[in-house]
Scaffold this motif. Structure first.
Motif, PDB file in Angstrom:
ATOM      1  N   ARG A   1      44.066 -37.388  -6.688  1.00 35.36           N
ATOM      2  CA  ARG A   1      45.019 -36.700  -7.555  1.00 35.36           C
ATOM      3  C   ARG A   1      45.946 -37.677  -8.267  1.00 35.36           C
ATOM      4  N   GLN A   2      45.871 -38.946  -7.937  1.00 35.10           N
ATOM      5  CA  GLN A   2      46.723 -39.928  -8.599  1.00 35.10           C
ATOM      6  C   GLN A   2      46.449 -39.974 -10.106  1.00 35.10           C
ATOM      7  N   ILE A   3      47.525 -40.065 -10.873  1.00 35.63           N
ATOM      8  CA  ILE A   3      47.412 -40.295 -12.316  1.00 35.63           C
ATOM      9  C   ILE A   3      47.379 -41.809 -12.484  1.00 35.63           C
ATOM     10  N   ASN A   4      46.179 -42.378 -12.509  1.00 33.44           N
ATOM     11  CA  ASN A   4      46.073 -43.829 -12.418  1.00 33.44           C
ATOM     12  C   ASN A   4      44.722 -44.308 -12.918  1.00 33.44           C
ATOM     13  N   ALA A   5      44.670 -45.599 -13.256  1.00 30.11           N
ATOM     14  CA  ALA A   5      43.453 -46.260 -13.705  1.00 30.11           C
ATOM     15  C   ALA A   5      43.705 -47.755 -13.741  1.00 30.11           C
ATOM     16  N   PHE A   6      42.642 -48.601 -13.758  1.00 31.15           N
ATOM     17  CA  PHE A   6      42.835 -50.055 -13.851  1.00 31.15           C
ATOM     18  C   PHE A   6      41.574 -50.753 -14.311  1.00 31.15           C
ATOM     19  N   CYS A   7      41.744 -51.997 -14.738  1.00 34.42           N
ATOM     20  CA  CYS A   7      40.618 -52.894 -15.005  1.00 34.42           C
ATOM     21  C   CYS A   7      40.973 -54.235 -14.382  1.00 34.42           C
ATOM     22  N   MET A   8      40.226 -54.628 -13.371  1.00 33.71           N
ATOM     23  CA  MET A   8      40.466 -55.889 -12.684  1.00 33.71           C
ATOM     24  C   MET A   8      39.917 -57.059 -13.506  1.00 33.71           C
TER      25      MET A   8
ATOM     26  N   THR B   1      40.277 -39.318 -10.828  1.00 36.94           N
ATOM     27  CA  THR B   1      40.100 -38.004 -11.443  1.00 36.94           C
ATOM     28  C   THR B   1      41.439 -37.376 -11.828  1.00 36.94           C
ATOM     29  N   GLY B   2      42.517 -37.763 -11.136  1.00 37.88           N
ATOM     30  CA  GLY B   2      43.820 -37.171 -11.424  1.00 37.88           C
ATOM     31  C   GLY B   2      44.276 -37.377 -12.854  1.00 37.88           C
ATOM     32  N   ILE B   3      44.000 -38.548 -13.417  1.00 39.81           N
ATOM     33  CA  ILE B   3      44.471 -38.800 -14.775  1.00 39.81           C
ATOM     34  C   ILE B   3      43.659 -38.010 -15.796  1.00 39.81           C
ATOM     35  N   LEU B   4      42.397 -37.776 -15.503  1.00 45.71           N
ATOM     36  CA  LEU B   4      41.555 -37.000 -16.404  1.00 45.71           C
ATOM     37  C   LEU B   4      41.896 -35.517 -16.333  1.00 45.71           C
ATOM     38  N   ASP B   5      42.090 -35.022 -15.101  1.00 49.39           N
ATOM     39  CA  ASP B   5      42.294 -33.595 -14.903  1.00 49.39           C
ATOM     40  C   ASP B   5      43.712 -33.150 -15.205  1.00 49.39           C
ATOM     41  N   GLN B   6      44.703 -33.860 -14.669  1.00 47.89           N
ATOM     42  CA  GLN B   6      46.090 -33.409 -14.822  1.00 47.89           C
ATOM     43  C   GLN B   6      46.606 -33.582 -16.244  1.00 47.89           C
ATOM     44  N   LEU B   7      46.073 -34.566 -16.966  1.00 41.12           N
ATOM     45  CA  LEU B   7      46.473 -34.766 -18.353  1.00 41.12           C
ATOM     46  C   LEU B   7      45.497 -34.115 -19.325  1.00 41.12           C
TER      47      LEU B   7
ATOM     48  N   ARG C   1      52.635 -38.844 -24.953  1.00 42.71           N
ATOM     49  CA  ARG C   1      53.424 -37.617 -24.949  1.00 42.71           C
ATOM     50  C   ARG C   1      52.968 -36.705 -23.812  1.00 42.71           C
ATOM     51  N   LYS C   2      51.669 -36.652 -23.582  1.00 42.74           N
ATOM     52  CA  LYS C   2      51.161 -35.886 -22.443  1.00 42.74           C
ATOM     53  C   LYS C   2      51.665 -36.476 -21.128  1.00 42.74           C
ATOM     54  N   MET C   3      51.619 -37.803 -21.046  1.00 39.20           N
ATOM     55  CA  MET C   3      52.054 -38.469 -19.827  1.00 39.20           C
ATOM     56  C   MET C   3      53.503 -38.124 -19.513  1.00 39.20           C
ATOM     57  N   ALA C   4      54.355 -38.167 -20.526  1.00 37.50           N
ATOM     58  CA  ALA C   4      55.768 -37.861 -20.318  1.00 37.50           C
ATOM     59  C   ALA C   4      55.955 -36.402 -19.913  1.00 37.50           C
ATOM     60  N   ALA C   5      55.179 -35.490 -20.534  1.00 39.90           N
ATOM     61  CA  ALA C   5      55.334 -34.064 -20.252  1.00 39.90           C
ATOM     62  C   ALA C   5      54.873 -33.719 -18.842  1.00 39.90           C
TER      63      ALA C   5
ATOM     64  N   GLY D   1      58.480 -40.500 -10.880  1.00 39.52           N
ATOM     65  CA  GLY D   1      58.265 -41.829 -10.340  1.00 39.52           C
ATOM     66  C   GLY D   1      56.833 -42.099  -9.918  1.00 39.52           C
ATOM     67  N   LEU D   2      55.879 -41.472 -10.578  1.00 35.85           N
ATOM     68  CA  LEU D   2      54.481 -41.681 -10.201  1.00 35.85           C
ATOM     69  C   LEU D   2      54.076 -43.133 -10.417  1.00 35.85           C
ATOM     70  N   GLU D   3      53.074 -43.573  -9.664  1.00 39.00           N
ATOM     71  CA  GLU D   3      52.702 -44.982  -9.663  1.00 39.00           C
ATOM     72  C   GLU D   3      52.269 -45.468 -11.036  1.00 39.00           C
ATOM     73  N   PHE D   4      51.568 -44.640 -11.793  1.00 38.62           N
ATOM     74  CA  PHE D   4      51.089 -45.094 -13.091  1.00 38.62           C
ATOM     75  C   PHE D   4      52.272 -45.467 -13.985  1.00 38.62           C
ATOM     76  N   LEU D   5      53.344 -44.673 -13.912  1.00 38.88           N
ATOM     77  CA  LEU D   5      54.493 -44.969 -14.748  1.00 38.88           C
ATOM     78  C   LEU D   5      55.317 -46.122 -14.205  1.00 38.88           C
ATOM     79  N   SER D   6      55.224 -46.404 -12.906  1.00 37.55           N
ATOM     80  CA  SER D   6      55.983 -47.525 -12.360  1.00 37.55           C
ATOM     81  C   SER D   6      55.444 -48.850 -12.859  1.00 37.55           C
ATOM     82  N   THR D   7      54.184 -48.881 -13.242  1.00 40.22           N
ATOM     83  CA  THR D   7      53.594 -50.098 -13.783  1.00 40.22           C
ATOM     84  C   THR D   7      53.290 -49.972 -15.267  1.00 40.22           C
ATOM     85  N   HIS D   8      53.482 -48.805 -15.835  1.00 41.41           N
ATOM     86  CA  HIS D   8      53.215 -48.577 -17.253  1.00 41.41           C
ATOM     87  C   HIS D   8      54.427 -47.886 -17.877  1.00 41.41           C
TER      88      HIS D   8
END
Length: 278
Positions: A115-122, A131-137, A233-237, A243-250
């Motif tokens: 459910r995390q709103i998150n993604a990365f490229c190492m 899946t959280g970022i695809l589904d929740q947004l 705009r979706k992310m903010a809404a 304080g979700l993790e994706f926004l703490s680093t983005h």
């Protein structure tokens, strides 16, 4: 079934580009960069790129193994995973222009149930989406391409390599430079680097640069650059001030959207050209 929160990295999206995790051969795309992000930092030279990419590949495989054990790793025929891999195939031909080594990376993209709103490229092109970022947004293909382009840009501009170099230089002294260049305890250092990759935070400058490079990558892949604005705009809404993790680093906000809006005209011609080319 989703991975436990403690087992997941703080940032990233991955999906294998071909069945069985096979890499994708790339050819450099023609054309000069339209966005202005300046030269990469010279600090990154304190860390061996090959060693960092090797450490990232090890950590990536461990993450996939954890997800597989918990039934959270999407199969190759998962519809969302197939969409992500199709997006990657459209963006990857344009990556060597930003980093020549990208043509030799074994790019992978995987999807993890969480459910995390998150993604990365190492480093080295190891991508993961949750899946959280695809589904929740409820991301459109264009918006997902902006996320993927942003994360690819971090790897292409070697932000992790720069961050680790600065951390090592500040915390442990420049004498560690010899080890980072492959002259010290390579095995122990690789493990240390891999651990750092899972908790790494980028600077605001890194994030702005990734926004702009990702915007151009997506436009060259025939994805509408205006989706970069609707994405944030979706992310903010959706996230608000939770304080979700994706926004703490983005870090998000009006300034980020203004920067993107100012740069959209620079890449609109690339988008139209790519769209006409099919």
């Amino acid at each position: 079934m989703c991975l436990a929160r403690s087992c997941l990295p703080r940032r990233g999206f991955l999906t294998s580009l071909a069945a069985g995790g096979a890499g994708l051969a790339l050819a450099p795309a023609a054309g000069l960069a339209q966005v202005d992000v300046g030269p990469p930092s010279s600090m990154r030279k304190l860390v061996s790129a090959e060693q960092l990419e090797s450490a990232a590949a090890q950590q990536y495989q461990q993450l996939l193994a954890q997800a597989r054990t918990k039934g959270a790793l999407a199969p190759d025929d998962h519809p969302q995973l197939r969409r992500l891999r199709a997006t990657a195939r459209r963006l990857l031909p344009h990556t060597p222009a930003w980093n020549p080594r990208a043509s030799r990376w074994q790019w992978e993209v995987h999807l993890i149930g969480s459910r995390q709103i998150n993604a990365f490229c190492m480093p080295g092109g190891k991508i993961a989406f949750f899946t959280g970022i695809l589904d929740q947004l409820a991301l459109t293909d264009d918006e997902a391409a902006m996320v993927m382009g942003h994360e690819m840009a971090h790897a292409l501009r070697e932000h992790a390599r720069e961050r680790i170099a600065k951390t090592q230089a500040t915390g442990l002294g420049l004498s560690l430079g010899a080890q980072l260049l492959g002259l010290g305890d390579v095995g122990r250092l690789a493990a240390d680097l891999g651990t750092q990759l899972l908790s790494l935070k980028f600077s605001r400058e890194d994030e702005t640069e990734a926004d702009l490079v990702g915007l151009e990558l997506a436009a060259r892949g025939a994805y509408d650059p205006r989706a970069s604005v609707s994405l944030w705009r979706k992310m903010a809404a959706v996230t608000g001030n939770n304080g979700l993790e994706f926004l703490s680093t983005h870090p998000s906000g009006p300034n980020r959207i203004r920067d993107l809006e100012a740069n959209i005209p620079k890449v609109e011609g690339l988008y139209e050209q790519a769209r006409r080319a099919g």
